[in-house]
Design an enzyme around this catalytic site. Structure first.
Site, PDB file in Angstrom:
ATOM      1  N   LYS A 105       0.575  -1.410  -0.231  1.00 18.83           N
ATOM      2  CA  LYS A 105       0.012  -0.045  -0.379  1.00 18.83           C
ATOM      3  C   LYS A 105       0.931   0.809   0.240  1.00 18.83           C
ATOM      4  O   LYS A 105       0.644   2.514  -0.189  1.00 18.83           O
ATOM      5  CB  LYS A 105      -0.985   0.187   1.419  1.00 18.83           C
ATOM      6  CG  LYS A 105      -1.811  -1.619   0.814  1.00 18.83           C
ATOM      7  CD  LYS A 105      -3.212  -0.867   2.471  1.00 18.83           C
ATOM      8  CE  LYS A 105      -3.748  -1.992   2.029  1.00 18.83           C
ATOM      9  NZ  LYS A 105      -3.504  -3.689   1.939  1.00 18.83           N
ATOM     10  N   GLU A 135      -3.409   7.856   7.036  1.00 12.79           N
ATOM     11  CA  GLU A 135      -3.719   9.286   6.003  1.00 12.79           C
ATOM     12  C   GLU A 135      -4.851   9.482   6.584  1.00 12.79           C
ATOM     13  O   GLU A 135      -5.420   9.024   7.731  1.00 12.79           O
ATOM     14  CB  GLU A 135      -3.589   8.566   4.440  1.00 12.79           C
ATOM     15  CG  GLU A 135      -5.723   6.885   5.314  1.00 12.79           C
ATOM     16  CD  GLU A 135      -5.395   5.900   3.607  1.00 12.79           C
ATOM     17  OE1 GLU A 135      -5.151   7.092   2.494  1.00 12.79           O
ATOM     18  OE2 GLU A 135      -6.003   5.344   3.665  1.00 12.79           O
ATOM     19  N   HIS A 152     -17.211   4.096  -1.510  1.00 19.04           N
ATOM     20  CA  HIS A 152     -15.456   3.250  -1.784  1.00 19.04           C
ATOM     21  C   HIS A 152     -15.855   2.730  -3.238  1.00 19.04           C
ATOM     22  O   HIS A 152     -17.161   2.011  -3.652  1.00 19.04           O
ATOM     23  CB  HIS A 152     -16.224   2.135  -1.069  1.00 19.04           C
ATOM     24  CG  HIS A 152     -14.718   0.588  -1.124  1.00 19.04           C
ATOM     25  ND1 HIS A 152     -13.749   0.520   0.129  1.00 19.04           N
ATOM     26  CD2 HIS A 152     -14.099   0.774  -2.177  1.00 19.04           C
ATOM     27  CE1 HIS A 152     -12.635  -0.531  -0.663  1.00 19.04           C
ATOM     28  NE2 HIS A 152     -13.266  -0.008  -1.432  1.00 19.04           N
ATOM     29  N   LYS A 200     -16.745  -6.108   3.009  1.00 18.42           N
ATOM     30  CA  LYS A 200     -17.850  -5.555   1.433  1.00 18.42           C
ATOM     31  C   LYS A 200     -18.542  -5.955   1.650  1.00 18.42           C
ATOM     32  O   LYS A 200     -18.670  -7.784   1.765  1.00 18.42           O
ATOM     33  CB  LYS A 200     -17.482  -5.253   0.056  1.00 18.42           C
ATOM     34  CG  LYS A 200     -16.215  -4.252   0.148  1.00 18.42           C
ATOM     35  CD  LYS A 200     -15.386  -4.531  -1.829  1.00 18.42           C
ATOM     36  CE  LYS A 200     -13.759  -3.640  -1.796  1.00 18.42           C
ATOM     37  NZ  LYS A 200     -13.377  -3.763  -3.047  1.00 18.42           N
ATOM     38  N   GLU A 236      -8.951   1.142  -6.283  1.00 21.00           N
ATOM     39  CA  GLU A 236      -9.851   1.054  -5.697  1.00 21.00           C
ATOM     40  C   GLU A 236      -9.611   2.696  -4.720  1.00 21.00           C
ATOM     41  O   GLU A 236      -8.170   3.248  -5.272  1.00 21.00           O
ATOM     42  CB  GLU A 236      -9.416   0.336  -4.048  1.00 21.00           C
ATOM     43  CG  GLU A 236      -9.867  -0.834  -4.962  1.00 21.00           C
ATOM     44  CD  GLU A 236     -10.652  -1.775  -3.289  1.00 21.00           C
ATOM     45  OE1 GLU A 236     -10.891  -1.590  -2.011  1.00 21.00           O
ATOM     46  OE2 GLU A 236     -10.653  -2.901  -3.439  1.00 21.00           O
ATOM     47  N   GLU A 259      -6.177   2.153  -2.968  1.00 20.47           N
ATOM     48  CA  GLU A 259      -5.401   0.521  -3.205  1.00 20.47           C
ATOM     49  C   GLU A 259      -5.620  -0.009  -4.593  1.00 20.47           C
ATOM     50  O   GLU A 259      -6.195   0.224  -5.406  1.00 20.47           O
ATOM     51  CB  GLU A 259      -5.021  -0.474  -2.031  1.00 20.47           C
ATOM     52  CG  GLU A 259      -6.651  -0.855  -1.949  1.00 20.47           C
ATOM     53  CD  GLU A 259      -6.650  -2.029  -0.390  1.00 20.47           C
ATOM     54  OE1 GLU A 259      -5.787  -1.872   0.160  1.00 20.47           O
ATOM     55  OE2 GLU A 259      -7.781  -3.001  -0.546  1.00 20.47           O
ATOM     56  N   ARG A 296      -5.062  -8.978  -8.701  1.00 18.97           N
ATOM     57  CA  ARG A 296      -6.010 -10.778  -8.683  1.00 18.97           C
ATOM     58  C   ARG A 296      -7.300  -9.853  -9.376  1.00 18.97           C
ATOM     59  O   ARG A 296      -8.184  -8.503  -9.363  1.00 18.97           O
ATOM     60  CB  ARG A 296      -6.069 -11.209  -7.349  1.00 18.97           C
ATOM     61  CG  ARG A 296      -6.879 -10.299  -6.695  1.00 18.97           C
ATOM     62  CD  ARG A 296      -6.736 -11.182  -5.441  1.00 18.97           C
ATOM     63  NE  ARG A 296      -7.049 -11.035  -4.133  1.00 18.97           N
ATOM     64  CZ  ARG A 296      -8.719 -10.157  -3.962  1.00 18.97           C
ATOM     65  NH1 ARG A 296      -9.712 -10.096  -4.742  1.00 18.97           N
ATOM     66  NH2 ARG A 296      -8.499  -9.538  -3.068  1.00 18.97           N
ATOM     67  N   ARG A 304     -23.051 -10.275  -0.217  1.00 20.40           N
ATOM     68  CA  ARG A 304     -22.190 -11.699   0.321  1.00 20.40           C
ATOM     69  C   ARG A 304     -22.688 -11.892   1.531  1.00 20.40           C
ATOM     70  O   ARG A 304     -23.941 -10.744   2.166  1.00 20.40           O
ATOM     71  CB  ARG A 304     -20.730 -10.789   0.252  1.00 20.40           C
ATOM     72  CG  ARG A 304     -20.205 -10.536  -0.887  1.00 20.40           C
ATOM     73  CD  ARG A 304     -18.653 -10.569  -0.317  1.00 20.40           C
ATOM     74  NE  ARG A 304     -17.580  -9.360  -1.361  1.00 20.40           N
ATOM     75  CZ  ARG A 304     -16.905  -9.339  -1.049  1.00 20.40           C
ATOM     76  NH1 ARG A 304     -16.040 -10.004   0.116  1.00 20.40           N
ATOM     77  NH2 ARG A 304     -15.973  -8.344  -1.802  1.00 20.40           N
TER      78      ARG A 304
END
Length: 379
Positions: A114, A198, A206, A235, A273, A287, A291, A338
């Site tokens: 990151k 940060e 997001h 998420k 993101e 970040e 993948r 999810r």
């Protein structure tokens, strides 16, 4: 199963035929992906003990190497989780002369870290929230950076993931404990205690851009997803497209994502993101996930693009120009949910267990995603 479905379509289209070899552990012996694959190779002990998860063979490089040699694989599709973001595994594939369906180990390290990814983002002009500019090694250093950044702020592990190694700090009095906890958690879960600070963005959205890049430097930004509904930094609801962005903001996001992955020399599929503040119309780089992510289906549904087949095409040396006729602008809206097993008597702590009955939804417009991993939070 996601790969198996893509390969079936790939073969039906008359492309050079592929066979899927499933690598599985003893508890997964009867899983759907093992039954449906063309071949299957056992890794780890031949033990049916359903409760023995102490050391996962899916993370055992020696076992994985043995299996890859045994089945004489030409390529590895890592999917998501386990070794999908492990640069060491990509290097193992290189050493065995096996194509890794993803970015190179070097690029994975640079963007998966990151701190390094933020430094690269600064170099190419991608907007960032105020941050420490690098790792913070001590609490005294954290206090100095915090005075400059301001509160509220976030303490984040550079190797963290899945909501771990992250702490929100609302005041100077909370900084010490948050710094120590984030460092300790990162060390335990990722083996790296390095953290940075940060500015915290409260009430932001997001959002993330699905990218696919080839070895010639061509980058497609297939779509923008909104993953703002979260629980414990995980998420829960993912949708495409984001209702918070207008056309101008979405295009800016796509451009920033393309600039970043192109500068990194990224090849194959990935996700960039961001956090977006609707009132101020400000975007901050968050970040890169090096993948494919579990939320990729909502992008596929709205673009009509099979991202896994694109991954295979690029890994085989193909270019995006060769399949340009398959690209189409996003239209419509898609939502993915999810499901996570939790224990309400333990403050919602994760509570995995045996699924006794599962009835997948069906019907027009519904795309259930089958998985056989009992430890996954995403049935």
């Amino acid at each position: 199963m996601r790969l198996i479905n893509a390969v079936r379509e790939w073969n039906a289209e008359g492309r050079p035929p592929l066979r899927v070899i499933a690598v599985y552990t003893a508890p997964d012996r009867h899983a759907m992906f093992v039954r449906e694959a063309d071949e299957a190779v056992l890794i780890g002990p031949d033990d049916q003990d359903e409760g023995s998860f102490a050391a996962s063979p899916y993370l055992d490089y020696a076992e994985l190497e043995r299996a890859l040699r045994q089945c004489r694989a030409d390529a590895v599709w890592p999917g998501w989780g386990f070794v999908s973001e492990k640069a060491e595994f990509a290097e193992l594939c290189d050493r065995l002369a096996i194509a890794f369906v993803g970015p190179s180990a070097e690029v994975m390290r640079r963007l998966g870290d990151k701190i390094e990814s933020k430094r690269l983002a600064e170099q190419v002009g991608v907007p960032l929230a105020a941050w420490s500019g690098g790792p913070v090694a001590s609490l005294d250093g954290a206090r100095e950076h915090a005075d400059r950044i301001g509160y509220p702020l976030m303490v984040k592990a550079t190797a963290g993931g899945g909501g771990r190694g992250i702490r929100l700090v609302g005041s100077p009095e909370e900084l010490g404990e948050a710094f120590e906890r984030a460092s300790s958690e990162a060390a335990k879960t990722a083996g790296d205690a390095t953290v940075f600070l940060e500015r915290a963005i409260r009430g932001g959205r997001h959002v993330e851009v699905q990218v696919v890049a080839d070895a010639e430097g061509t980058v497609w930004t297939l779509g923008v997803r909104d993953c703002s509904v979260q629980r414990r930094n995980q998420k829960v609801i993912e949708e495409s497209a984001s209702t918070a962005l207008d056309g101008e903001q979405e295009q800016a996001l796509r451009s920033h994502a393309a600039d970043l992955v192109r500068a990194a020399g990224y090849v194959n599929a990935g996700t960039v993101e961001f956090l977006y503040e609707p009132k101020e119309r400000l975007t901050s780089f968050l970040e890169v996930n090096t993948r494919l992510q579990v939320e990729h289906p909502v992008t596929e549904v709205t673009t009509g693009t099979d991202i896994v087949k694109l991954q295979l095409h690029i890994a085989a040396g193909g270019t995006l120009a060769e399949v340009a006729d398959t690209a189409s602008p996003a239209s419509g809206h898609a939502i993915e949910a999810r499901l996570t097993a939790e224990d309400p008597e333990r403050a919602g702590a994760p509570a995995p267990g045996r699924i006794e009955h599962l009835a997948l939804p069906a019907g027009p417009g519904i795309r259930p995603r089958a998985t056989s991993s009992r430890r996954s939070s995403t049935p």
